[in-house]
Enzyme design. Structure first.
Site, PDB file in Angstrom:
ATOM      1  N   TYR A 179      43.546  45.810  40.801  1.00 30.59           N
ATOM      2  CA  TYR A 179      42.291  45.175  40.541  1.00 30.59           C
ATOM      3  C   TYR A 179      41.047  46.492  40.533  1.00 30.59           C
ATOM      4  O   TYR A 179      39.997  46.259  40.274  1.00 30.59           O
ATOM      5  CB  TYR A 179      42.027  43.994  40.915  1.00 30.59           C
ATOM      6  CG  TYR A 179      42.950  42.824  40.590  1.00 30.59           C
ATOM      7  CD1 TYR A 179      43.692  42.911  39.529  1.00 30.59           C
ATOM      8  CD2 TYR A 179      42.909  41.748  41.373  1.00 30.59           C
ATOM      9  CE1 TYR A 179      44.445  41.989  39.260  1.00 30.59           C
ATOM     10  CE2 TYR A 179      43.745  40.561  40.894  1.00 30.59           C
ATOM     11  CZ  TYR A 179      44.571  40.956  39.616  1.00 30.59           C
ATOM     12  OH  TYR A 179      45.223  39.873  39.320  1.00 30.59           O
ATOM     13  N   ASP A 203      47.633  37.179  43.701  1.00 27.71           N
ATOM     14  CA  ASP A 203      46.842  36.164  42.954  1.00 27.71           C
ATOM     15  C   ASP A 203      47.792  35.205  42.111  1.00 27.71           C
ATOM     16  O   ASP A 203      47.316  34.083  42.041  1.00 27.71           O
ATOM     17  CB  ASP A 203      46.024  37.170  41.833  1.00 27.71           C
ATOM     18  CG  ASP A 203      45.032  36.708  41.138  1.00 27.71           C
ATOM     19  OD1 ASP A 203      44.742  35.249  41.332  1.00 27.71           O
ATOM     20  OD2 ASP A 203      44.556  37.176  40.156  1.00 27.71           O
ATOM     21  N   ASP A 248      48.359  30.854  43.260  1.00 29.48           N
ATOM     22  CA  ASP A 248      48.086  29.936  42.304  1.00 29.48           C
ATOM     23  C   ASP A 248      49.192  28.858  42.041  1.00 29.48           C
ATOM     24  O   ASP A 248      49.094  27.572  41.748  1.00 29.48           O
ATOM     25  CB  ASP A 248      47.629  30.394  41.026  1.00 29.48           C
ATOM     26  CG  ASP A 248      45.953  30.381  40.830  1.00 29.48           C
ATOM     27  OD1 ASP A 248      45.367  30.443  41.776  1.00 29.48           O
ATOM     28  OD2 ASP A 248      45.461  30.310  39.840  1.00 29.48           O
ATOM     29  N   LYS A 267      57.969  44.696  44.036  1.00 27.82           N
ATOM     30  CA  LYS A 267      58.715  44.731  42.962  1.00 27.82           C
ATOM     31  C   LYS A 267      59.317  46.505  43.014  1.00 27.82           C
ATOM     32  O   LYS A 267      59.164  47.176  42.483  1.00 27.82           O
ATOM     33  CB  LYS A 267      57.823  44.987  41.595  1.00 27.82           C
ATOM     34  CG  LYS A 267      58.529  44.820  40.454  1.00 27.82           C
ATOM     35  CD  LYS A 267      59.367  43.370  40.118  1.00 27.82           C
ATOM     36  CE  LYS A 267      60.083  43.748  38.862  1.00 27.82           C
ATOM     37  NZ  LYS A 267      61.178  42.661  38.659  1.00 27.82           N
ATOM     38  N   ASP A 291      59.557  38.584  40.960  1.00 26.57           N
ATOM     39  CA  ASP A 291      60.019  37.547  40.160  1.00 26.57           C
ATOM     40  C   ASP A 291      60.803  36.641  40.526  1.00 26.57           C
ATOM     41  O   ASP A 291      60.774  35.443  40.397  1.00 26.57           O
ATOM     42  CB  ASP A 291      60.728  38.419  38.912  1.00 26.57           C
ATOM     43  CG  ASP A 291      61.651  39.508  39.432  1.00 26.57           C
ATOM     44  OD1 ASP A 291      61.396  39.813  40.412  1.00 26.57           O
ATOM     45  OD2 ASP A 291      62.286  39.942  38.611  1.00 26.57           O
TER      46      ASP A 291
END
Ligand code: NAD
Length: 356
Positions: free
Chosen positions: A143, A248, A252, A192, A224
């Protein structure tokens, strides 16, 4: 007696209503557990735009820096939606996080027993208790990395860069391990690393930091798989530490487990454990001023403040227990159920105080 100075950023919409209830509960906890609290008010978001022309006045930054902790309601609303991007209320929120050096975002995903039915997960998956803490790196990664667009022979492409330095990973890892020490002493580092070089550095660095916390059990998971495990067997997690983008998305996903947006607290911390505490929901303009907003996410934000910034563990736990008991005897409209009275924002605040 310890006395703490708390800056209140009540903000817009339901912000003032819910912060008032959290203050009531904090005052009651202070009285009961023998510490003092003084408050100073500062402007943020829409109310700051209306009164000063800017979403984050310099005075607000100074007041926050001069306090022990910050409690925020929420900012934003239709009144300011037509302003240009850099003058909007949400800009104030990003600005205050940056000005205070808040690089660690803590989002608990908890289910209080009386609210089990509100969760989209089956009882058998939730088990007896669900209490996960997601620690997300907040000021680095993709980001904030290099980005751009290129045109080669008429073909457009775009790129964003995931980049982490060792010090950035070290400090978020320390935050996660310290929090785990106050909880069940387990950290799962999510990355990852089977594909990304930045994830391999993340994993190596977290492993190195873990040596300083021999009591904490460290495990690793690919992002994942973690997304899957959160809805398959969420009870396996204590603290999850991860990068900005993975955090992020996962936070959620995890927040849905609790079933209600009005219940979820959060914290953003600096390296000195200075923190800004806030509910994860927004200013809910559709219900503002009606006295029906659920104040429990903000009250639970105060509990996090006591735990992670002010080191008042007993008071923090007592507030959590009082919230759990309150849910057994009354509900605000967003979590109403047949058989229990529906109460107003202020009545819910009073109920939690009386159970403390
Ligand atoms: P929202 O979270 O404000 O509301 C979503 C829905 O949840 C609404 O129906 C609302 O009534 C309900 N809700 C939210 N909090 C509740 C509570 N405590 N009790 C009962 N019901 C509650 O999200 P939105 O509608 O997308 O955004 C409204 C405004 O809030 C926008 O201006 C947005 O930019 C801003 N916002 C601010 C923050 C923040 O300050 N941290 C976060 C998200 C959104």
């Amino acid at each position: 007696m310890n006395t703490y100075t708390i800056t209140l950023l009540k903000g817009d919409g339901i912000g003032p209503e819910i912060v008032d209830q959290a203050v009531k509960v904090l005052d009651r906890a202070a009285e009961k557990f023998g510490f003092g609290v003084t408050y100073q008010r500062a402007l943020l978001g829409g109310e700051a735009i209306d009164q000063t022309g800017a979403p984050l006045p310099e005075q607000t930054v100074q007041l926050c820096k001069a306090s022990d902790s910050v409690l925020l309601g929420a900012v934003g609303g239709p009144k300011w939606d037509t302003l240009p991007g850099d003058q909007r209320p949400e800009k104030g929120l990003l600005g205050i996080r940056a000005a205070l050096g808040l690089y660690a975002n803590l989002r608990p995903a908890t289910i209080f027993k009386p609210l089990k039915a509100a969760s989209p997960l089956k009882d058998s998956i939730i088990g007896d208790r669900l209490d996960i803490m997601i620690v997300r790196e907040l000021t680095g990664g993709i980001y904030f990395g290099d980005r751009g667009r290129e045109d080669q022979n008429g073909v457009q492409s775009a790129y964003d860069t995931e980049r982490y330095s060792v010090p950035e990973i070290q400090r978020i890892a320390h935050t996660a391990f310290k929090i785990a020490m106050q909880r069940n002493k387990r950290v799962c580092s999510v990355d990852k690393a089977n594909v990304l070089e930045s994830s391999r550095l993340w994993r190596e660095t977290v492993t190195e930091v873990a040596r300083q916390y021999p009591e904490v059990q460290l495990s690793y998971m690919y992002v994942d798989n973690c997304a899957m495990q959160l809805v398959r067997n969420p009870g396996q997690f204590d603290v999850i530490v991860t990068s900005n983008i993975f955090g992020d998305i996962l936070s959620d996903e995890a927040s849905m487990i609790s079933g209600s947006i009005g219940m979820l607290a959060s914290a953003s911390l600096s390296d000195t454990n200075f923190g800004l505490y806030e509910p994860i929901h927004g200013s809910a303009p559709d219900i503002a001023g009606k006295g029906i907003a659920n104040p429990l996410a903000t009250i639970l934000s105060v509990s996090m403040m006591l735990k992670y910034s002010l080191n008042q563990m007993q008071a923090a736990n007592a507030i959590e227990q009082a919230v759990s008991k309150a849910l057994e005897s009354a509900r605000t409209p967003d979590i109403a159920v047949a058989g229990l009275p529906t109460v107003s924002t202020a009545e819910m605040g009073d109920l939690v105080c009386s159970l403390l």
